[in-house]
Design a protein around this motif. Structure first.
Motif, mmCIF file in Angstrom:
data_model
loop_
_atom_site.group_PDB
_atom_site.id
_atom_site.type_symbol
_atom_site.label_atom_id
_atom_site.label_comp_id
_atom_site.label_asym_id
_atom_site.label_seq_id
_atom_site.Cartn_x
_atom_site.Cartn_y
_atom_site.Cartn_z
ATOM 1 N N SER A 185 5.948 -15.346 -0.832
ATOM 2 C CA SER A 185 4.575 -14.901 -1.070
ATOM 3 C C SER A 185 3.805 -14.719 0.237
ATOM 4 O O SER A 185 2.908 -13.877 0.323
ATOM 5 C CB SER A 185 3.850 -15.912 -1.969
ATOM 6 N N ALA A 186 4.137 -15.514 1.247
ATOM 7 C CA ALA A 186 3.444 -15.424 2.542
ATOM 8 C C ALA A 186 4.103 -14.435 3.486
ATOM 9 O O ALA A 186 3.601 -14.206 4.586
ATOM 10 C CB ALA A 186 3.415 -16.813 3.199
ATOM 11 N N LEU A 187 5.216 -13.836 3.043
ATOM 12 C CA LEU A 187 5.982 -12.962 3.934
ATOM 13 C C LEU A 187 5.191 -11.776 4.494
ATOM 14 O O LEU A 187 5.324 -11.461 5.678
ATOM 15 C CB LEU A 187 7.235 -12.475 3.215
ATOM 16 N N PRO A 188 4.361 -11.081 3.700
ATOM 17 C CA PRO A 188 3.599 -9.967 4.284
ATOM 18 C C PRO A 188 2.737 -10.385 5.475
ATOM 19 O O PRO A 188 2.703 -9.697 6.486
ATOM 20 C CB PRO A 188 2.750 -9.476 3.103
ATOM 21 N N GLY A 189 2.049 -11.500 5.343
ATOM 22 C CA GLY A 189 1.231 -11.976 6.453
ATOM 23 C C GLY A 189 2.058 -12.384 7.654
ATOM 24 O O GLY A 189 1.671 -12.144 8.803
ATOM 25 N N LEU A 190 3.221 -13.007 7.406
ATOM 26 C CA LEU A 190 4.096 -13.405 8.493
ATOM 27 C C LEU A 190 4.618 -12.186 9.255
ATOM 28 O O LEU A 190 4.639 -12.169 10.493
ATOM 29 C CB LEU A 190 5.270 -14.223 7.963
ATOM 30 N N PHE A 278 1.097 0.160 13.643
ATOM 31 C CA PHE A 278 1.338 0.918 12.416
ATOM 32 C C PHE A 278 2.497 0.323 11.619
ATOM 33 O O PHE A 278 2.457 0.272 10.379
ATOM 34 C CB PHE A 278 1.628 2.378 12.757
ATOM 35 N N LEU A 279 3.532 -0.140 12.343
ATOM 36 C CA LEU A 279 4.663 -0.762 11.668
ATOM 37 C C LEU A 279 4.246 -2.044 10.960
ATOM 38 O O LEU A 279 4.711 -2.336 9.852
ATOM 39 C CB LEU A 279 5.781 -1.047 12.677
ATOM 40 N N ALA A 280 3.354 -2.809 11.588
ATOM 41 C CA ALA A 280 2.870 -4.042 10.956
ATOM 42 C C ALA A 280 2.158 -3.739 9.652
ATOM 43 O O ALA A 280 2.376 -4.402 8.625
ATOM 44 C CB ALA A 280 1.935 -4.774 11.919
ATOM 45 N N ARG A 281 1.294 -2.721 9.661
ATOM 46 C CA ARG A 281 0.575 -2.363 8.447
ATOM 47 C C ARG A 281 1.539 -1.857 7.365
ATOM 48 O O ARG A 281 1.412 -2.195 6.184
ATOM 49 C CB ARG A 281 -0.476 -1.297 8.748
ATOM 50 N N TRP A 282 2.491 -1.027 7.750
ATOM 51 C CA TRP A 282 3.426 -0.456 6.778
ATOM 52 C C TRP A 282 4.298 -1.536 6.152
ATOM 53 O O TRP A 282 4.493 -1.573 4.934
ATOM 54 C CB TRP A 282 4.281 0.606 7.461
ATOM 55 N N LEU A 283 4.828 -2.431 6.996
ATOM 56 C CA LEU A 283 5.687 -3.496 6.470
ATOM 57 C C LEU A 283 4.904 -4.443 5.563
ATOM 58 O O LEU A 283 5.415 -4.885 4.530
ATOM 59 C CB LEU A 283 6.319 -4.271 7.626
ATOM 60 N N ALA A 284 3.679 -4.769 5.965
ATOM 61 C CA ALA A 284 2.868 -5.664 5.130
ATOM 62 C C ALA A 284 2.583 -5.032 3.779
ATOM 63 O O ALA A 284 2.647 -5.702 2.741
ATOM 64 C CB ALA A 284 1.562 -5.992 5.855
ATOM 65 N N ARG A 285 2.276 -3.734 3.776
ATOM 66 C CA ARG A 285 1.998 -3.050 2.511
ATOM 67 C C ARG A 285 3.246 -2.969 1.635
ATOM 68 O O ARG A 285 3.195 -3.217 0.432
ATOM 69 C CB ARG A 285 1.452 -1.646 2.804
ATOM 70 N N ALA A 287 5.902 -4.953 1.751
ATOM 71 C CA ALA A 287 6.266 -6.286 1.283
ATOM 72 C C ALA A 287 5.342 -6.740 0.167
ATOM 73 O O ALA A 287 5.766 -7.373 -0.803
ATOM 74 C CB ALA A 287 6.229 -7.278 2.448
ATOM 75 N N SER A 288 4.052 -6.424 0.290
ATOM 76 C CA SER A 288 3.098 -6.820 -0.749
ATOM 77 C C SER A 288 3.416 -6.118 -2.067
ATOM 78 O O SER A 288 3.386 -6.727 -3.137
ATOM 79 C CB SER A 288 1.680 -6.473 -0.296
ATOM 80 N N ILE A 289 3.747 -4.815 -2.007
ATOM 81 C CA ILE A 289 4.079 -4.071 -3.224
ATOM 82 C C ILE A 289 5.359 -4.624 -3.850
ATOM 83 O O ILE A 289 5.459 -4.795 -5.072
ATOM 84 C CB ILE A 289 4.237 -2.568 -2.906
ATOM 85 N N ARG A 290 6.330 -4.947 -3.009
ATOM 86 C CA ARG A 290 7.617 -5.430 -3.511
ATOM 87 C C ARG A 290 7.468 -6.797 -4.177
ATOM 88 O O ARG A 290 8.133 -7.089 -5.188
ATOM 89 C CB ARG A 290 8.628 -5.494 -2.371
ATOM 90 N N LEU A 291 6.617 -7.643 -3.603
ATOM 91 C CA LEU A 291 6.517 -9.017 -4.088
ATOM 92 C C LEU A 291 5.503 -9.185 -5.220
ATOM 93 O O LEU A 291 5.667 -10.048 -6.071
ATOM 94 C CB LEU A 291 6.143 -9.955 -2.934
#
Length: 294
Positions: A185-190, A278-285, A287-291
């Protein structure tokens, strides 16, 4: 002055402040890109740095920057995440935790030049590492450890407590709850924090002047003996990163095309840091959608 007029005036001031920030950022980026993009070509990106001749490239400097980033993340990632998990999930409000948080705040406020001088005295001289990528990575670990600890602790604190209670009520242990429930659950922020720390590492120069060195031996990418000074993967060799290279060519001015090399190097560094953001924003988004599914 009535309330409606005060509201409009305050809104105008907020918009004006935001517009000034955006204008400064756009003008700075525009200036760097205008002069830098005209210099960048394949030869510039892959060529050897110049000494007293014209036409120098930044190939080894780019490699050193990414290799130093890899070494630094190997250390700061596990240490910062484990410390953040301890503070968020295990630590109680005691003198020990207050001391840890005070240490983190102190490290976060240290100027990078001070960390560089400490690295020179301890890593380079006392430990005998010399001017090396490993010494630079250790200095960058000290600089970025507070950031990763803070981001990890905040990411874990933002996970709803109900998820922990539900997992524990089903018979899971505390460690299983952290590993199976809280961490995903905390993975996007990490991920966002790690990539933002990567961008900070890529742009750091002051701490590396005294630890990683200002020179790079001629690298032989066919050399796989990690103890060889020409092996690119040797962490004990000196390595001039891209940010240090920009400072060096401007301060020494020993090559005839200083402006060309500085402009191109600055543009490449800015592009890399922007890509990290940009990569940080894309990965966070993603990961959030996936989780979470939304």
């Amino acid at each position: 002055m009535n309330a409606h007029l005060k509201n409009r005036l305050a809104t105008l001031l907020f918009w004006l402040g935001a517009a000034v920030v955006v204008a400064v950022l756009v003008s700075l980026l525009g200036y760097i890109m205008y002069y830098g993009l005209r210099v960048i070509d394949w030869k510039f990106l892959t060529g050897e740095p110049a000494t007293i001749r014209a036409g120098g490239g930044i190939g080894p400097n780019i490699f050193n920057s990414f290799y130093l980033l890899f070494l630094a993340l190997l250390m700061v990632g596990p240490l910062g995440i484990l410390a953040g998990i301890y503070l968020s999930e295990y630590a109680k409000e005691t003198q020990l935790t207050r001391s840890i948080r005070l240490s983190i705040e102190t490290l976060a406020s240290l100027p990078s030049i001070v960390v560089g001088l400490f690295g020179l005295l301890f890593f380079v001289t006392t430990l005998g590492l010399g001017y090396s990528l490993l010494a630079g990575a250790l200095a960058l670990t000290i600089l970025n450890l507070p950031l990763v600890v803070r981001i990890t602790e905040e990411a874990f604190n933002n996970v709803p407590h109900d998820l922990r209670e539900a997992s524990l009520s089903l018979g899971a242990s505390k460690w299983q709850t952290i590993y199976k429930v809280v961490l995903p659950s905390a993975l996007p922020g990490l991920l966002t924090g790690i990539i933002l720390a990567s961008g900070r590492i890529m742009g750091e120069a002051a701490a590396l002047l005294f630890t990683a060195g200002l020179t790079t031996p001629r690298l032989d990418f066919h050399q796989w003996d990690i103890t060889s000074p020409t092996c690119p993967w040797n962490p004990l060799r000196p390595g001039e990163t891209l940010s240090v290279h920009i400072w060096k060519v401007n301060s020494e001015s020993i090559i005839p095309d200083v402006r060309r090399v500085a402009d191109g190097s600055s543009a490449v560094l800015v592009i890399i840091v922007l890509l990290f953001n940009f990569l940080a924003r894309w990965l966070a988004r993603r990961a959030s959608i996936r989780l979470t599914g939304h």
